[in-house]
Design an enzyme around this catalytic site. Structure first.
Site, PDB file in Angstrom:
ATOM      1  N   ARG A   1      36.444  28.594  51.227  1.00  0.00           N
ATOM      2  CA  ARG A   1      36.832  29.889  51.829  1.00  0.00           C
ATOM      3  C   ARG A   1      35.616  30.800  51.943  1.00  0.00           C
ATOM      4  O   ARG A   1      35.404  31.445  52.974  1.00  0.00           O
ATOM      5  CB  ARG A   1      37.927  30.534  50.985  1.00  0.00           C
ATOM      6  CG  ARG A   1      38.313  31.954  51.387  1.00  0.00           C
ATOM      7  CD  ARG A   1      39.481  32.422  50.524  1.00  0.00           C
ATOM      8  NE  ARG A   1      39.617  33.866  50.494  1.00  0.00           N
ATOM      9  CZ  ARG A   1      40.352  34.565  51.356  1.00  0.00           C
ATOM     10  NH1 ARG A   1      40.971  33.954  52.336  1.00  0.00           N
ATOM     11  NH2 ARG A   1      40.460  35.886  51.232  1.00  0.00           N
TER      12      ARG A   1
ATOM     13  N   ARG B   1      43.292  30.830  51.335  1.00  0.00           N
ATOM     14  CA  ARG B   1      43.289  30.521  49.914  1.00  0.00           C
ATOM     15  C   ARG B   1      44.064  29.224  49.707  1.00  0.00           C
ATOM     16  O   ARG B   1      44.929  28.860  50.526  1.00  0.00           O
ATOM     17  CB  ARG B   1      43.927  31.654  49.116  1.00  0.00           C
ATOM     18  CG  ARG B   1      43.231  33.002  49.282  1.00  0.00           C
ATOM     19  CD  ARG B   1      43.990  34.096  48.575  1.00  0.00           C
ATOM     20  NE  ARG B   1      43.333  35.398  48.706  1.00  0.00           N
ATOM     21  CZ  ARG B   1      43.562  36.253  49.705  1.00  0.00           C
ATOM     22  NH1 ARG B   1      44.443  35.953  50.641  1.00  0.00           N
ATOM     23  NH2 ARG B   1      42.915  37.407  49.759  1.00  0.00           N
TER      24      ARG B   1
ATOM     25  N   HIS C   1      41.517  40.605  53.744  1.00  0.00           N
ATOM     26  CA  HIS C   1      41.010  41.629  52.831  1.00  0.00           C
ATOM     27  C   HIS C   1      41.546  43.001  53.231  1.00  0.00           C
ATOM     28  O   HIS C   1      41.558  43.349  54.416  1.00  0.00           O
ATOM     29  CB  HIS C   1      39.485  41.662  52.847  1.00  0.00           C
ATOM     30  CG  HIS C   1      38.851  40.465  52.208  1.00  0.00           C
ATOM     31  ND1 HIS C   1      37.541  40.110  52.412  1.00  0.00           N
ATOM     32  CD2 HIS C   1      39.362  39.542  51.350  1.00  0.00           C
ATOM     33  CE1 HIS C   1      37.263  39.016  51.727  1.00  0.00           C
ATOM     34  NE2 HIS C   1      38.352  38.657  51.067  1.00  0.00           N
TER      35      HIS C   1
ATOM     36  N   TYR D   1      29.755  39.030  51.528  1.00  0.00           N
ATOM     37  CA  TYR D   1      29.205  37.834  52.166  1.00  0.00           C
ATOM     38  C   TYR D   1      27.914  38.118  52.916  1.00  0.00           C
ATOM     39  O   TYR D   1      27.173  37.194  53.244  1.00  0.00           O
ATOM     40  CB  TYR D   1      30.243  37.222  53.116  1.00  0.00           C
ATOM     41  CG  TYR D   1      31.481  36.758  52.391  1.00  0.00           C
ATOM     42  CD1 TYR D   1      31.449  35.641  51.567  1.00  0.00           C
ATOM     43  CD2 TYR D   1      32.688  37.443  52.523  1.00  0.00           C
ATOM     44  CE1 TYR D   1      32.586  35.234  50.883  1.00  0.00           C
ATOM     45  CE2 TYR D   1      33.825  37.032  51.850  1.00  0.00           C
ATOM     46  CZ  TYR D   1      33.763  35.929  51.026  1.00  0.00           C
ATOM     47  OH  TYR D   1      34.882  35.515  50.349  1.00  0.00           O
TER      48      TYR D   1
ATOM     49  N   LYS E   1      47.898  37.257  49.557  1.00  0.00           N
ATOM     50  CA  LYS E   1      47.618  38.142  48.435  1.00  0.00           C
ATOM     51  C   LYS E   1      48.027  39.564  48.791  1.00  0.00           C
ATOM     52  O   LYS E   1      47.674  40.075  49.851  1.00  0.00           O
ATOM     53  CB  LYS E   1      46.120  38.087  48.091  1.00  0.00           C
ATOM     54  CG  LYS E   1      45.766  38.763  46.786  1.00  0.00           C
ATOM     55  CD  LYS E   1      44.309  38.517  46.431  1.00  0.00           C
ATOM     56  CE  LYS E   1      43.964  39.139  45.087  1.00  0.00           C
ATOM     57  NZ  LYS E   1      42.549  38.878  44.723  1.00  0.00           N
TER      58      LYS E   1
ATOM     59  N   HIS F   1      38.047  27.213  46.607  1.00  0.00           N
ATOM     60  CA  HIS F   1      37.759  28.584  47.033  1.00  0.00           C
ATOM     61  C   HIS F   1      36.343  28.709  47.579  1.00  0.00           C
ATOM     62  O   HIS F   1      36.052  29.622  48.367  1.00  0.00           O
ATOM     63  CB  HIS F   1      37.957  29.549  45.859  1.00  0.00           C
ATOM     64  CG  HIS F   1      38.347  30.929  46.283  1.00  0.00           C
ATOM     65  ND1 HIS F   1      39.584  31.246  46.804  1.00  0.00           N
ATOM     66  CD2 HIS F   1      37.649  32.099  46.287  1.00  0.00           C
ATOM     67  CE1 HIS F   1      39.645  32.529  47.089  1.00  0.00           C
ATOM     68  NE2 HIS F   1      38.482  33.069  46.783  1.00  0.00           N
TER      69      HIS F   1
END
Length: 486
Positions: free
Chosen positions: A436, A302, A459, A468, A327, A433
């Site tokens: 990414r 990120r 994640h 994706y 995150k 982003h």
């Protein structure tokens, strides 16, 4: 604000029988050391104040009218706390230093909860620093309900002590920020929560949170979903901010409001660039912005993670980069792109020279997360803790007020990517982003295991990474249109 207060004497200037507006006012601001670009904002607040008291002689206005004006500003969602402080200073300078008219002392009483004073408190504790708000976020989600809900109306209330009480926003904001920092929330989250709570209080006409409960929360969340049609994530953000307010600040359970209409969660596919588009985009970016954008695409970081990298997070021998406090506060490791190593060596040489120059001037301290600066007092002055991508100038920390060199601001990268996409003729919306998203998609197209991609992206749930798979167009998982097989 402390520096301005030191420059400005508390004594009232001699009475000015012939005030020249705005020239004379600007001269007073200059004498007090107010920066030139801020003087027009001071004059703006004075004009706003007199517009709100149109028809009344200016010499008859005083502290009570100023506090009423400041309270009106404080409950407006678009007005930030530092602007309220600036307006207060502008008016005090106008009366006491420009006109020579003494004002009554400020009411310094402050409280939160049931004992909040109706008087507006002194907002100087905010430091006069700018807190960039997150703004209003509107989505496209809809809820199938027959009609819009009615806005709360200002109707006559029964007389009584609790009927007219308004929220002391300045003290409330201080308590919110203090609670958020105790819980170690990020600065962005702090700003976002403050803005949502401000909107909640403003929606109910400045009513104190301690005097509200489940009914008011239900009404506000319903208003967001039905009238403003915000996205589900936006409504959840507002919900989290309000729940935090009641549990951590007001210290009160708001009650059951779980039946509020929820915004419909819609499925959005990420915007992804093809490999040729990435190849055409990256050469259009120059300087440190180019290195950062290549790093984002090469590692899947990120933008905030890339900008917060410290020198010690780069491991050239192990070919890996450690991402700290991503995150959710999680750490992870990502591969160090071989194509970037030589460029990183050159960048770190220049960065080391900058660090040595700062050391000579005694300005080489860097911010450390949490309480590490207390645990390791020398760490903020060591090279290995320095930001890899340091800003070109010094800035004031919005929390501590310390002046030091921070990392590059993310808006520089966002602007550089947007400009490069326009030059490269890319028609889809491109942000940092997007790189990414492209990193993850291109790995899956190359046959990489989805669990590996999940770990690289940080994640928590593989379902997040699964999105994706819906944008793959080549590789073993690609789908061929039957039209192409005819």
């Amino acid at each position: 604000m402390d520096a301005i207060q030191q420059r400005r004497s508390h004594e009232v200037a001699a009475f000015n029988p012939d005030p020249r507006w705005p020239g004379g006012y600007f001269e007073v601001l200059e004498e007090l050391g107010i920066e030139e670009q801020r003087r027009r904002f001071h004059a703006h607040w004075v004009r706003q104040f007199f517009n709100c008291n149109r028809g009344r002689p200016r010499r008859e206005l005083g502290r009570a009218e100023i506090e009423d004006f400041l309270h009106t500003l404080a409950v407006q969602p678009a007005v930030l706390s530092w602007q309220v402080t600036q307006a207060r200073d502008a008016l005090e300078i106008y009366y006491e230093q420009f006109r020579g008219i003494a004002l009554e002392p400020r009411n310094e009483q402050r409280a939160i909860g049931p004992e909040v004073s109706k008087e507006s408190a002194d907002p100087q504790a905010s430091g006069g620093r700018k807190y960039a708000g997150s703004g209003k976020t509107h989505g496209t989600a809809t809820v199938a309900l027959p009609r819009k809900i009615e806005e709360p109306r200002s109707v006559p209330r029964p007389k009584g002590r609790r009927a007219d009480r308004k929220a002391d926003w300045v003290s409330l904001e201080e308590a919110i920020r203090a609670a958020l920092r105790v819980e170690h929330y990020a600065l962005k989250t702090e700003r976002t929560y403050v803005q949502w709570i401000r909107r909640f209080v403003s929606y109910h006409h400045g009513k104190r949170p301690s005097d509200m409960g489940a009914a008011e929360i239900h009404q506000f969340l319903s208003h967001l979903a039905i009238n403003e049609q915000v996205a589900a994530s936006t409504q959840n953000q507002a919900l989290n901010a309000i729940v935090f307010l009641y549990r951590k600040v007001v210290k009160k359970e708001p009650g059951d409001f779980s039946d509020f209409p929820r915004a419909r969660r819609r499925k959005h596919l990420p915007s992804v660039l093809s490999r040729p588009e990435v190849q055409s985009l990256l050469p259009e970016i120059d300087g440190v912005e180019e290195l950062i954008t290549r790093l984002i695409y090469g590692t899947g970081m990120r933008i905030s993670e890339a900008l917060r990298l410290r020198v010690q997070d780069l491991s050239f021998d192990r070919n890996e980069i450690t991402v700290r406090s991503g995150k959710g506060g999680k750490d992870r490791r990502v591969p160090f792109p071989q194509a970037l190593k030589a460029e990183f060596y050159r960048h770190l040489d220049a960065r080391r020279n900058q660090f040595e120059n700062d050391r000579e001037g005694g300005m080489h301290e860097v911010e450390l997360p949490g309480a590490l600066a207390r645990k390791y007092p020398n760490a903020p002055y060591e090279w290995n803790w320095q930001y890899v991508f340091a800003a070109s100038d010094f800035s004031v920390d919005p929390r501590s007020g310390t002046t030091r060199r921070h990392h590059v601001h993310e808006i520089r990268i966002q602007r550089a990517v947007k400009k490069a996409a326009r030059k490269a003729g890319i028609t889809v919306r491109v942000t940092p982003h997007t790189l990414r998203h492209s990193f993850a998609t291109h790995l899956l197209e190359a046959g990489q295991d989805i669990r590996t991609v999940q770990e690289l992206l940080g994640h928590s749930d593989v379902k997040t990474t699964m999105i994706y798979t819906h944008v793959l167009n080549t590789g073993p998982m690609g789908v061929v249109s039957p039209l192409d097989t005819l």
